[in-house]
Design a protein around this motif. Structure first.
Motif, PDB file in Angstrom:
ATOM      1  N   SER A 602      -1.412  36.458  35.676  1.00  0.00           N
ATOM      2  CA  SER A 602      -1.923  36.165  37.024  1.00  0.00           C
ATOM      3  C   SER A 602      -3.385  36.570  37.198  1.00  0.00           C
ATOM      4  N   ASP A 603      -3.993  37.117  36.132  1.00  0.00           N
ATOM      5  CA  ASP A 603      -5.377  37.576  36.188  1.00  0.00           C
ATOM      6  C   ASP A 603      -6.320  36.373  36.164  1.00  0.00           C
ATOM      7  N   LEU A 604      -6.624  35.814  37.319  1.00  0.00           N
ATOM      8  CA  LEU A 604      -7.471  34.620  37.408  1.00  0.00           C
ATOM      9  C   LEU A 604      -8.927  34.920  37.058  1.00  0.00           C
ATOM     10  N   ALA A 605      -9.321  36.175  37.157  1.00  0.00           N
ATOM     11  CA  ALA A 605     -10.713  36.545  36.876  1.00  0.00           C
ATOM     12  C   ALA A 605     -10.951  36.810  35.392  1.00  0.00           C
ATOM     13  N   ASN A 606      -9.895  36.702  34.592  1.00  0.00           N
ATOM     14  CA  ASN A 606     -10.014  36.953  33.146  1.00  0.00           C
ATOM     15  C   ASN A 606     -10.659  38.306  32.851  1.00  0.00           C
ATOM     16  N   SER A 607     -10.170  39.327  33.520  1.00  0.00           N
ATOM     17  CA  SER A 607     -10.759  40.661  33.375  1.00  0.00           C
ATOM     18  C   SER A 607     -10.566  41.242  31.976  1.00  0.00           C
ATOM     19  N   TYR A 608      -9.666  40.652  31.199  1.00  0.00           N
ATOM     20  CA  TYR A 608      -9.416  41.137  29.849  1.00  0.00           C
ATOM     21  C   TYR A 608     -10.625  40.920  28.932  1.00  0.00           C
ATOM     22  N   GLN A 609     -11.503  39.968  29.281  1.00  0.00           N
ATOM     23  CA  GLN A 609     -12.542  39.538  28.349  1.00  0.00           C
ATOM     24  C   GLN A 609     -13.500  40.659  27.967  1.00  0.00           C
ATOM     25  N   GLU A 610     -13.845  41.515  28.905  1.00  0.00           N
ATOM     26  CA  GLU A 610     -14.787  42.591  28.615  1.00  0.00           C
ATOM     27  C   GLU A 610     -14.262  43.510  27.512  1.00  0.00           C
ATOM     28  N   TYR A 616     -13.536  43.439  19.735  1.00  0.00           N
ATOM     29  CA  TYR A 616     -14.131  42.504  18.761  1.00  0.00           C
ATOM     30  C   TYR A 616     -15.380  43.134  18.129  1.00  0.00           C
ATOM     31  N   ASP A 617     -16.192  43.763  18.964  1.00  0.00           N
ATOM     32  CA  ASP A 617     -17.421  44.386  18.459  1.00  0.00           C
ATOM     33  C   ASP A 617     -17.123  45.542  17.513  1.00  0.00           C
ATOM     34  N   THR A 645      -0.576  47.448  18.989  1.00  0.00           N
ATOM     35  CA  THR A 645      -0.001  46.984  20.247  1.00  0.00           C
ATOM     36  C   THR A 645      -0.706  45.772  20.826  1.00  0.00           C
ATOM     37  N   ILE A 646      -1.837  45.378  20.235  1.00  0.00           N
ATOM     38  CA  ILE A 646      -2.550  44.210  20.768  1.00  0.00           C
ATOM     39  C   ILE A 646      -2.633  43.120  19.700  1.00  0.00           C
ATOM     40  N   PRO A 647      -2.577  41.850  20.114  1.00  0.00           N
ATOM     41  CA  PRO A 647      -2.714  40.748  19.153  1.00  0.00           C
ATOM     42  C   PRO A 647      -4.178  40.519  18.824  1.00  0.00           C
ATOM     43  N   MET A 648      -4.496  40.516  17.557  1.00  0.00           N
ATOM     44  CA  MET A 648      -5.883  40.296  17.140  1.00  0.00           C
ATOM     45  C   MET A 648      -6.377  38.901  17.521  1.00  0.00           C
ATOM     46  N   ALA A 649      -5.444  37.964  17.670  1.00  0.00           N
ATOM     47  CA  ALA A 649      -5.822  36.594  18.034  1.00  0.00           C
ATOM     48  C   ALA A 649      -6.595  36.552  19.346  1.00  0.00           C
ATOM     49  N   ALA A 650      -6.357  37.521  20.240  1.00  0.00           N
ATOM     50  CA  ALA A 650      -6.973  37.504  21.568  1.00  0.00           C
ATOM     51  C   ALA A 650      -8.334  38.187  21.626  1.00  0.00           C
ATOM     52  N   LEU A 651      -8.806  38.738  20.505  1.00  0.00           N
ATOM     53  CA  LEU A 651     -10.148  39.320  20.524  1.00  0.00           C
ATOM     54  C   LEU A 651     -11.164  38.225  20.838  1.00  0.00           C
ATOM     55  N   TYR A 652     -12.235  38.611  21.510  1.00  0.00           N
ATOM     56  CA  TYR A 652     -13.128  37.614  22.129  1.00  0.00           C
ATOM     57  C   TYR A 652     -14.574  37.961  21.796  1.00  0.00           C
ATOM     58  N   ASP A 653     -15.339  36.967  21.337  1.00  0.00           N
ATOM     59  CA  ASP A 653     -16.738  37.224  20.984  1.00  0.00           C
ATOM     60  C   ASP A 653     -17.715  36.844  22.090  1.00  0.00           C
ATOM     61  N   GLY A 654     -17.184  36.495  23.243  1.00  0.00           N
ATOM     62  CA  GLY A 654     -18.015  36.049  24.358  1.00  0.00           C
ATOM     63  C   GLY A 654     -17.952  34.547  24.556  1.00  0.00           C
ATOM     64  N   LYS A 655     -17.534  33.818  23.506  1.00  0.00           N
ATOM     65  CA  LYS A 655     -17.409  32.365  23.589  1.00  0.00           C
ATOM     66  C   LYS A 655     -16.045  31.883  23.092  1.00  0.00           C
ATOM     67  N   GLN A 656     -15.564  32.518  22.037  1.00  0.00           N
ATOM     68  CA  GLN A 656     -14.333  32.074  21.403  1.00  0.00           C
ATOM     69  C   GLN A 656     -13.381  33.242  21.188  1.00  0.00           C
ATOM     70  N   GLU A 660      -9.574  31.215  17.048  1.00  0.00           N
ATOM     71  CA  GLU A 660     -10.302  29.960  16.903  1.00  0.00           C
ATOM     72  C   GLU A 660     -11.236  29.990  15.694  1.00  0.00           C
ATOM     73  N   GLN A 661     -11.414  31.184  15.129  1.00  0.00           N
ATOM     74  CA  GLN A 661     -12.286  31.322  13.970  1.00  0.00           C
ATOM     75  C   GLN A 661     -11.514  31.562  12.674  1.00  0.00           C
TER      76      GLN A 661
END
Length: 906
Positions: A602-610, A616-617, A645-656, A660-661
């Motif tokens: 339900s997180d419409l703001a995608n707060s997970y990305q930060e 990822y870094d 406890t976290i899926p590596m697939a969801a790590l985010y580089d700011g674009k992807q 996806e890589q």
């Protein structure tokens, strides 16, 4: 004989060497319910062993030995009885002396010699046809094995290999006692069974046997047995409380409010029951002026008193125990009592909120009570008088730890080396090798420190099977008593590699990775317990091709290491390390927060990305250029702790997203991966699913899975010859029947499941309903629920093993399962399930996902497999296709990222 819980000794399967696993200040001293303990003065009349006062040299020597024993001169008694054995040819006297020698050897720690004599006595009573005495000696032999840590062997002698009271095997001690109406033998066997089950971690059985014993004994005539049973019950509830306090820590990690409340409540209740039983035993001991049992009860009371914040009672109990301790004669048990008292004085200064018995192994303060040092010295003196090397080694080692905490490293090392020398090649030495390593490193003697750590790890590898089969409490304490040895050695290797830049220490990185693999193997075997033996691949690095890279994480005390391993252009395996420039606690906090955000669809703001970008870094950015230059297309993660406890697939580089890589998989160790390619020609699926709402004992309620029927139907059409069954058709019996008829390469279970703290707390929910139980609803009206059957991982493992007969299951898929956020112990269960079930790979969900999206993702995954993709690329393609077809809100990782691949990725 006083028996101590402070130390676990596990006998290696098939060998006669002892494995002292660790110093465990969990419970307390407790009596063996031995036939020899009808009293400390040997009530020979009750045992049928009257020694008449004949004027023969043999009789006099025997009686002199008994007198020495009664005054605490055990070595003197043993010397006289051994002399009597060598001169006495009369069989009746010889049997009596042999029994006395058993008692004497046990008092000075010579358990192997006691066991040898007990076996001689069993043979003798078999030959003369005295079944009653044979049964009693069987019980004493069981107690000796229990004292060695061999609880299974003890239970087999007392009741049988796979028997449960009252249906014990005919040749067992308990059955013989009942057959010959031997009430003394019966209660002793019952008490011994209770003690063995408790030490094995089977607390329910322990409570049962102790309570049965109390119904068999007249409190006025068998007070010693009553006191022992009461202490047995108290110790069992203390163990139960400790287990729940440990589970409470995991629940707090996961921020699971319901579990936190439950475990805290259960722990308090168990401590309260323990106090009640201990106080009752203390009252009886004082009534009969039994100082030894009074000491035992007082020491037992310390932990539940302290956890219950009864500080006045704690202080009084400790002072009273010390007073009694000074008045009892020297014995091996008195040496252990001194060690116990010393540690309790040390722990007394800790507030109850931070109290953990394991802190006796850590330096929590330089300010050590005077009583602690003096009691350790007394323990050493007693052990040396008795010539008991084991207790002397422990005394020296624990005293060395005191000086380590005071940072008097010269004296600490001297005492620790004495402990090492006395321990010899006994596996107890790993404790002192570890301690010596810490002390040497504190003195900046890195090379010598590494040598000591390597010695400790070598011993741990040798006894890893015994670590796996240790009782369940040890499974939870593993991270305090075994993990640090591996982690600290790994850190030394990595720092050495970094400082030398692989010039002076070219094998440091390689050694670090090997130690990491050893830790992962030990960790998983500890999680599984004795339910599974893991097969190690001899040379795993050959399975990595030029387009596959391995990223390992390692959480150390003050920082986190990320290690990249791949094949270079010369096809040589090379690794490099990156140190995360963030405090370990901050890394853990970030991972926990990210996990919770990833689940929140339900997180419409995608707060997970930060935070996804932050991780990822840490893990990917330091190696991004190298990965690109090497044309890597598959990443295999060997994760540590909370990273699982976290899926590596969801790590985010700011674009992807990372998926996806790269194609992504996880494994606990390359040593556990079978590199076999998937045989697509014979792929068939056995699918079971649950669509209806369900309840398991607790009660825990599960919502209906509306798309599971569609999921099963689509999957079974992809591979010809597949079978799909749902709801009522999904039961243990039907699963076993289907597996027996056909060895399916893929098993797909679309049902609710929980990955628990250990394998025995991990289960799946079947469609079969089994019995009813009432539960109060909010409006206080009783509701009746039919509970669903649980499928444990051990049950699944046994079924698959029987059918596949050594051939690995290609793939086990578990959808709608979940791990607790923040609990790395729960996340370990996914890899555990795969290996325990004998599967080359497992696809499972980290959290309860939307069952509609799951059905689509998993169907696409199977279609990709059928088309020839590797397991990792099949899952990558399914998840990236979802992202392409579901833009906007449904791009959130909560819909697609929970499914992870563990094991073989080919």
């Amino acid at each position: 004989m006083l028996k101590y819980l402070n130390f676990w000794i596990v006998l290696r399967r098939g060998l006669q060497t002892r494995h002292l696993l660790k110093v465990l200040f969990l419970s307390s001293l407790t009596f063996c319910l031995c036939l020899s303990q009808v009293s400390l003065l040997f009530r020979q009349v009750q045992l049928g062993e009257v020694v008449t006062a004949q004027e023969t040299d043999s009789k006099q020597v025997i009686q002199q030995g008994l007198t020495r024993y009664q005054t605490g001169d055990f070595l003197g008694a043993i010397s006289l009885w051994e002399a009597a054995i060598s001169t006495d040819s009369q069989s009746e006297d010889r049997v009596v002396v042999l029994k006395y020698l058993v008692r004497g050897y046990q008092q000075v720690g010579q358990i192997e010699r006691a066991i040898a004599i007990l076996n001689q006595l069993i043979t003798y009573y078999q030959q003369v046809g005295d079944r009653l005495q044979q049964g009693r000696i069987l019980t004493e032999l069981a107690q000796a094995y229990s004292n060695q840590g061999q609880q299974r062997q003890a239970i087999a002698l007392l009741c049988g290999e796979n028997q449960q009271e009252p249906n014990c095997s005919p040749e067992s001690a308990l059955n013989i006692a009942r057959k010959y109406t031997d009430s003394l033998g019966e209660v002793t066997a019952l008490g011994s069974l209770g003690n063995a089950h408790r030490l094995q971690g089977d607390y329910e059985s322990a409570l049962k046997y102790f309570k049965i014993l109390l119904t068999k004994v007249d409190k006025n005539q068998g007070q010693l047995y009553v006191i022992s049973a009461l202490n047995g019950l108290g110790n069992t509830y203390t163990n139960l409380a400790q287990r729940d306090y440990q589970r409470l820590e995991f629940a707090q990690q996961a921020a699971d409010k319901i579990a936190i409340a439950k475990f805290a409540r259960n722990a308090r209740q168990s401590d309260s029951k323990a106090i009640s039983y201990f106080e009752e035993s203390l009252s009886l001991a004082r009534k009969y002026n039994d100082q030894v049992n009074e000491l035992r009860s007082l020491l037992n009371l310390f932990i539940p008193y302290h956890r219950s914040r009864t500080d006045i009672s704690v202080g009084n109990a400790l002072q009273q125990a010390l007073s009694i301790f000074q008045n009892i004669p020297d014995s091996r048990d008195k040496a252990y009592a001194a060690i116990r008292l010393a540690s309790l004085y040390q722990l007394l200064r800790l507030p109850p909120a931070s109290f953990n018995p394991e802190l006796a192994n850590r330096c929590v303060s330089k300010d050590i009570p005077v009583e602690t040092v003096e009691l350790f010295k007394q323990a050493i003196a007693i052990a040396q008088r008795l010539k008991d090397k084991q207790s002397a080694s422990i005394g020296f080692g624990r005293l060395g730890h005191i000086y380590e905490c005071r940072q008097d490293y010269q004296q600490a090392l001297k005492l620790t080396q004495q402990a090492q020398f006395i321990a010899g090649m006994q596996e107890s030495r790993y404790l002192w090798d570890w301690q010596a390593g810490r002390i040497l490193q504190a003195q900046n003697k890195t090379t010598e420190a590494i040598a000591s750590y390597e010695s400790a790890v070598k011993i741990l590898k040798e006894i890893r099977g015994d670590l796996a089969s240790a009782k369940r409490d040890f499974q939870l304490d593993f991270r305090d008593t075994v993990e640090p040895v591996y982690r600290e050695l790994t850190q030394l290797y990595l720092e050495q590699a970094q400082e030398s830049k692989d010039k002076n220490h070219p094998k440091s990185m390689e050694s670090a990775l090997e130690t990491l693999d050893s830790l992962r193997l030990a960790e998983l075997e500890n999680y599984l317990g004795d339910d599974c033996a893991l097969q190690v691949i001899a040379k795993p690095v050959t399975i990595i091709n030029e387009k596959t890279a391995v990223i390992s994480t390692m959480i150390l005390r003050n920082r986190v290491a990320i290690i990249l391993s791949l094949l270079n252009k010369h096809r040589k395996f090379q690794s490099q390390i990156y140190w995360v420039n963030t405090k370990t606690l901050d890394v853990i906090t970030t991972i926990n927060e990210l996990r919770l955000q990833l689940e929140k669809r339900s997180d419409l703001a995608n707060s997970y990305q930060e935070k996804a970008q932050q991780v990822y870094d840490w893990l990917i950015s330091p190696f991004a250029e190298q990965l690109q230059d090497s044309q890597i297309d598959t990443l295999v993660f060997i994760q540590d702790g909370i990273f699982r406890t976290i899926p590596m697939a969801a790590l985010y580089d700011g674009k992807q997203f990372l998926i996806e890589q790269y194609a992504i998989a996880s494994t606990l160790s390359l040593n556990l991966v079978d590199p076999a390619q998937l045989n697509r020609k014979s792929l068939r699926v056995l699918g079971f699913g649950l669509t209806k709402p369900s309840v398991v004992e607790g009660p825990i309620f599960f919502e209906p899975l509306n798309y599971v029927k569609t999921e099963i139907e689509k999957i079974t059409t992809i591979f010809p010859g597949s079978q799909g069954l749902i709801d009522d058709a999904f039961s243990l019996e039907r699963l076993k029947t289907e597996l027996t008829q056909n060895a399916f390469p893929i098993i797909h279970l679309a049902t609710h499941g929980k990955f628990g703290i250990d394998s025995q707390d991990t289960y799946l929910v079947t469609g079969k309903q089994i019995g009813e139980q009432g539960e109060l609803s909010e409006n206080s009206k009783m509701q009746t629920y039919r509970y669903n059957e649980k499928l444990t991982m051990n049950q699944l493992y046994q079924m698959i093993r029987e059918v596949h007969q050594g051939q690995a299951l290609e793939l086990l898929t578990l959808t709608a399962c979940e791990t607790a956020a923040g609990s790395d112990r729960d996340a370990l269960g996914i890899a555990g399930i795969s290996l325990q079930a004998g599967a080359r790979s497992v696809v499972a969900s980290l959290w309860q996902v939307d069952d509609e999206s799951t059905a689509q993702l998993i169907t696409q995954f199977y279609q990709n497999l059928q088309q020839g993709m590797s397991r990792a690329k099949a899952l990558q393609s399914a998840q990236t296709k979802w992202l392409q077809q579901n833009p906007g809100d449904r791009n959130h990782p909560g819909y697609w990222a929970a499914l992870i691949l563990v094991g073989n990725w080919l």
